[in-house]
Structure formats: structure tokens, C-alpha cells
Design a protein around this motif. Structure first.
Motif, PDB file in Angstrom:
ATOM      1  N   PRO A  44       0.820  -1.212   0.000  1.00 40.95           N
ATOM      2  CA  PRO A  44       0.000   0.000   0.000  1.00 40.95           C
ATOM      3  C   PRO A  44       0.853   1.260   0.000  1.00 40.95           C
ATOM      4  N   ASP A  45       0.267   2.361  -0.435  1.00 44.93           N
ATOM      5  CA  ASP A  45       0.953   3.649  -0.371  1.00 44.93           C
ATOM      6  C   ASP A  45       0.904   4.190   1.054  1.00 44.93           C
ATOM      7  N   SER A  46       1.988   4.828   1.462  1.00 42.48           N
ATOM      8  CA  SER A  46       2.054   5.466   2.775  1.00 42.48           C
ATOM      9  C   SER A  46       2.777   6.793   2.637  1.00 42.48           C
ATOM     10  N   ALA A  47       2.508   7.703   3.567  1.00 39.99           N
ATOM     11  CA  ALA A  47       3.185   8.999   3.555  1.00 39.99           C
ATOM     12  C   ALA A  47       4.679   8.791   3.763  1.00 39.99           C
ATOM     13  N   PRO A  48       5.529   9.568   3.071  1.00 47.84           N
ATOM     14  CA  PRO A  48       6.983   9.378   3.171  1.00 47.84           C
ATOM     15  C   PRO A  48       7.502   9.384   4.597  1.00 47.84           C
ATOM     16  N   TRP A  49       7.002  10.302   5.446  1.00 43.77           N
ATOM     17  CA  TRP A  49       7.540  10.349   6.809  1.00 43.77           C
ATOM     18  C   TRP A  49       7.162   9.096   7.592  1.00 43.77           C
TER      19      TRP A  49
ATOM     20  N   ARG B 129      -0.060  -2.523  13.999  1.00 47.14           N
ATOM     21  CA  ARG B 129       0.197  -3.768  13.274  1.00 47.14           C
ATOM     22  C   ARG B 129      -0.708  -3.875  12.044  1.00 47.14           C
ATOM     23  N   ALA B 130      -0.175  -4.433  10.979  1.00 43.13           N
ATOM     24  CA  ALA B 130      -0.974  -4.667   9.780  1.00 43.13           C
ATOM     25  C   ALA B 130      -1.809  -5.936   9.917  1.00 43.13           C
TER      26      ALA B 130
ATOM     27  N   TRP C 152       5.776  -7.396  12.693  1.00 41.81           N
ATOM     28  CA  TRP C 152       5.326  -6.018  12.878  1.00 41.81           C
ATOM     29  C   TRP C 152       6.184  -5.089  12.026  1.00 41.81           C
ATOM     30  N   TYR C 153       6.085  -5.223  10.721  1.00 42.50           N
ATOM     31  CA  TYR C 153       6.934  -4.437   9.827  1.00 42.50           C
ATOM     32  C   TYR C 153       6.470  -2.992   9.721  1.00 42.50           C
TER      33      TYR C 153
END
Length: 448
Positions: free
Chosen positions: A192-197, A320-321, A313-314
Motif C-alpha cells: 500500500p501507499d504510505s506517507a513518506p515520513w 500492526r498490519a 510487525w513491519y
């Protein structure tokens, strides 16, 4: 993968996981010699991170000074994800080591050019490509660093040497690169896409440490740009920073490469810059105090990523995903109640590898047959096996069956495929249901 034959591994790599093939083959050889115990399979990653720490310290000393090098080594060792991937049986510790070596060999080759030093850089670049294709974006930073060095020295031979070394390294890794590109849709389209920070926090495994390392890196660059080390500082900065925006831009399409595990290769270079920031304090007591503060900031992440069931828990420090799974707890339940002749039934998405995970913790004499499996993953040269089309024909009058299911399930037969559930409901009754972390282990007893 380690338990498959070399032929089976190579056959799988033609379909999927080519980007992990080098690691699979290495670990296949490693476990053939040393076995598959927990400490044994984790040791190569631990050794890779130890060597990477040494490389970080040496790079810091070459670019800046002795104090910066020592500080950089400590910064790197304090990063929680270095701990996490230093004990995980995946290839990410190897790409971190390869990236650190490539930078160290590049600096050595620029200091005193020679074909042996450039050959060492070639092999390190090949190592990056063979274990993590995304890590090859480090070459962009290396290329700019070479141009800066040659501009300052007014000697341009190193540009040609670097071009040849980089091209040779990429050529060695070309089979993996080409196969990986072809398989990327199946391999990583799920990311999935996530914010860079947010991704950057996940790269370092700590919000506090992400802030501290970033701030120290900025201080390290700004303070050393004002000295005679300006050129070397600029070189270190582009090596650390340039790959990130390039990967981010490349991720605007259908495939997202801006993923925390894929960005670990930049951590050594960022640790060098952060070490330079700490070294800007100059006095030894202040440097030591800064490292103590940094160690304190890393404690929450270190404790979390060293805890039981933490490897999955990456997304830490975000939520957690998925719920963690304890294969060892499930194996204890099966081992405690196992009787010769028992069978096994599994259900749920194949990528959790429930059967393989549980079997790893079972002794050799506890080996229930997977009653509905027609062909294993190894026999299919795939990541998952195939089940019988007619479940009734696959049963062999097993007196009892162990059922492995995802999450907490009180009615185990309801979570199985309809055909399997119907056959089992007719012939078996539920004798026991045990919930462990992330899994349900049920025991079915044959009627009559």
C-alpha cells in the motif's frame, strides 16, 4: 526454501521470488552444512549487520574523522530495525551490508584508484542487485559523489572507472533484475501507499529515533560544509539522500517501491551523517552524552522489536498490519496431544504458511499427513501446494485430524472450504478447540 533441492529452488525462481533467489540458494547451502536450528538460520543476518556496523564506522572515519566514525557506528547499531533484521531469516541484512561495503569500496577507490579496488566495488554493487534490486538506486548517489570528487580533484579518470565498475556490477545481477521486473506484478503489487515520513519512521523502527537521526544528519551536513571537508560532506549527503526521492517518484505508478524494508540500504549512509552531527560537539563528554541520549530514545523501539512475535510487525511504530501468529504455541498443542496416525488439515491464505510454520517446531516423530493436499509447494515448484478436487477420496480413515485455522474460531469446520467441511462433518466430530496467539488448533475425532 532451504529444505528444497537446488533444482526445485531454481524452478521456483523462474515463476516468482527471483529477487530472493540468491539468499535462498545461500541459505540452502548454509543449512545443508550447519542445520536449520533457530540460532543457525539467524546467524548469517547477525553477522551481516555486525560487518555493516564496522563498514559504517570506517566510512564515517574516511569522510569526516575518527570521532564521527565511532559515533556513526554507534548510531547505526542503535537503530531498532538493525536489531530486527539482524536476527531475521530474510535477505535485508545482506543488502544493508552490500550497500555499506559498496560505499566503503568507492571511497577507497577514489582515494587511491586501482583495478582491485574498483573490482571490489563491482562485487559489492552486484551483491546489492542480487539481493535487493531497489538498492541499486544507491548508484545514483555514488555517481554524483564521483562527479563531485573529480570536479574538486580536476581529474576525471575515476568517472570512467566508476562507470565500468557500476555497469559490471549491474550486469552480474542482470538475470535477477530482469526476472524481478517480470515478476513485480505478482511479487509486490500488494504494497500500500504510505506517507513518506511514516515510511521513514518504519525504516528506522522508531519515531523518536527518526526525528533524532534526521536532525543530526542535517547538523552533520551543515557544520561540515563550512570546513575543508565540504566536498566529502556533499558526497556523503547525496549518497544518503538521493535514492529516496528517486524511489518515491518511481513509486507513482502501479507498483510502490517506497516500502520500509526496501529502503534499509540507506540507513548506513544516514548513520554516517548523524555521526558527523554528533561529532560536531567536538568534546568527548558531549559526544558520549549525545550517544547516551540517542540510546535512550531507541529503547521503546528496541524493546518492541526484540519482543516475542515482533518480526511480523513491519509497520512499527504504526499499528500492526495483522495479528501476530505463534507457530510455536500451536506446535506445542499438537505435540502434546499427537498420536501416530493422526492427520492434518489447514485452511486460510497460503502466504501465512501455517503448516510449514507449525511443522518447523514439531519434532521429527510428530509428522501428521496433510490429508487434503494433493501436491506440495515444492512438488509444484511454487510457493503454495494444491488440494484434492475430491476431498472424500483423499482421506485414509485417519482416526483423528488436527485442524490449523486463522485467528480465533469456535466452530472449526465452518472456516474450511465447503467440500472439505461437508466430508469432515459427516465423518468426524470436534473433540477439542484450542486458541493460541493468532491461530486456532482443533482436534477432530472420527465418529464410531
Amino acid at each position: 526454501m532451504e529444505t528444497r533441492s537446488t533444482r526445485q529452488i531454481l524452478a521456483l525462481l523462474e515463476k516468482v521470488d527471483a529477487v530472493h533467489g540468491t539468499y535462498y540458494l545461500f541459505m540452502h547451502g548454509w543449512t545443508t552444512v550447519f542445520g536449520t536450528g533457530l540460532a543457525t538460520v539467524r546467524l548469517p543476518s547477525a553477522l551481516a549487520m555486525i560487518l555493516a556496523t564496522a563498514c559504517v564506522a570506517l566510512v564515517g572515519r574516511r569522510v569526516f574523522d575518527q570521532t564521527a566514525g565511532i559515533a556513526a557506528g554507534f548510531v547505526f547499531a542503535l537503530v531498532p530495525t538493525v536489531t530486527r533484521f539482524g536476527q531475521e531469516t530474510r535477505s535485508y541484512a545482506f543488502v544493508v551490508l552490500a550497500a555499506a561495503l559498496a560505499t566503503l569500496f568507492l571511497l577507497r577507490a577514489l582515494e587511491r584508484p586501482g583495478w582491485l579496488r574498483w573490482a571490489a566495488h563491482t562485487l559489492a554493487v552486484a551483491g546489492i542487485g542480487l539481493v535487493n534490486v531497489v538498492g541499486l538506486t544507491l548508484l545514483l548517489g555514488h555517481g554524483v559523489a564521483v562527479l563531485v570528487h573529480c570536479w574538486c580533484q580536476r581529474r576525471w579518470w575515476s568517472v570512467a572507472w566508476f562507470g565500468l565498475a557500476a555497469a559490471a556490477g549491474v550486469a552480474i545481477a542482470a538475470p535477477v533484475i530482469l526476472l524481478g521486473m517480470r515478476q513485480s506484478g505478482r511479487q509486490i503489487s500488494w504494497i500500500p501507499d504510505s506517507a513518506p515520513w511514516i515510511v521513514w519512521e518504519q525504516v528506522l523502527g522508531s519515531t523518536l529515533l527518526a526525528v533524532a537521526v534526521t536532525a543530526l544528519a542535517v547538523v552533520g551536513v551543515l557544520t561540515h560544509l563550512r570546513r575543508d571537508a565540504a566536498a566529502r560532506t556533499l558526497m556523503a549527503a547525496v549518497i544518503a539522500m538521493l535514492p529516496l526521492p528517486v524511489i518515491l517518484v518511481a513509486s507513482t505508478g502501479d507498483i510502490n517501491y517506497f516500502f520500509s524494508k526496501y529502503l534499509l540500504f540507506v540507513v548506513p549512509a544516514w548513520a554516517v551523517l548523524a555521526g558527523a552531527g554528533i561529532a560536531a560537539l567536538r568534546r568527548a563528554p558531549l559526544v558520549a552524552a549525545a550517544l547516551v541520549v540517542l540510546a535512550a530514545l531507541s529503547v521503546p523501539g528496541q524493546l518492541t522489536l526484540r519482543a516475542d512475535l515482533s518480526p511480523g510487525w513491519y509497520t512499527y511504530p504504526q499499528a500492526r498490519a495483522f495479528q501476530p501468529l505463534s507457530y510455536s504455541e500451536a506446535a506445542q498443542v499438537v505435540e502434546a496431544g499427537y498420536q501416530p496416525g493422526d492427520g492434518l488439515v489447514t485452511s486460510g491464505p497460503w502466504w501465512w504458511a501455517r503448516e510449514l510454520g507449525v511443522r518447523y517446531y514439531l519434532p521429527a516423530d510428530v509428522s501428521p499427513r496433510n490429508v487434503f493436499q494433493q501436491r506440495t509447494a515444492a512438488q509444484r515448484n511454487e510457493l503454495f501446494g494444491s488440494d484434492c478436487a475430491d476431498p472424500a477420496r483423499c482421506l485414509r480413515d485417519e482416526p483423528r485430524l488436527w485442524v490449523l485455522l486463522p485467528a480465533d474460531v469456535d466452530e472449526p469446520l465452518s472456516k474450511l472450504p465447503k467440500k472439505q467441511s461437508a466430508v469432515l462433518a459427516e465423518r468426524y466430530g470436534v473433540a477439542q478447540v484450542t486458541h493460541v496467539t493468532g491461530l486456532t488448533v482443533a482436534l477432530l475425532q472420527r465418529r464410531g
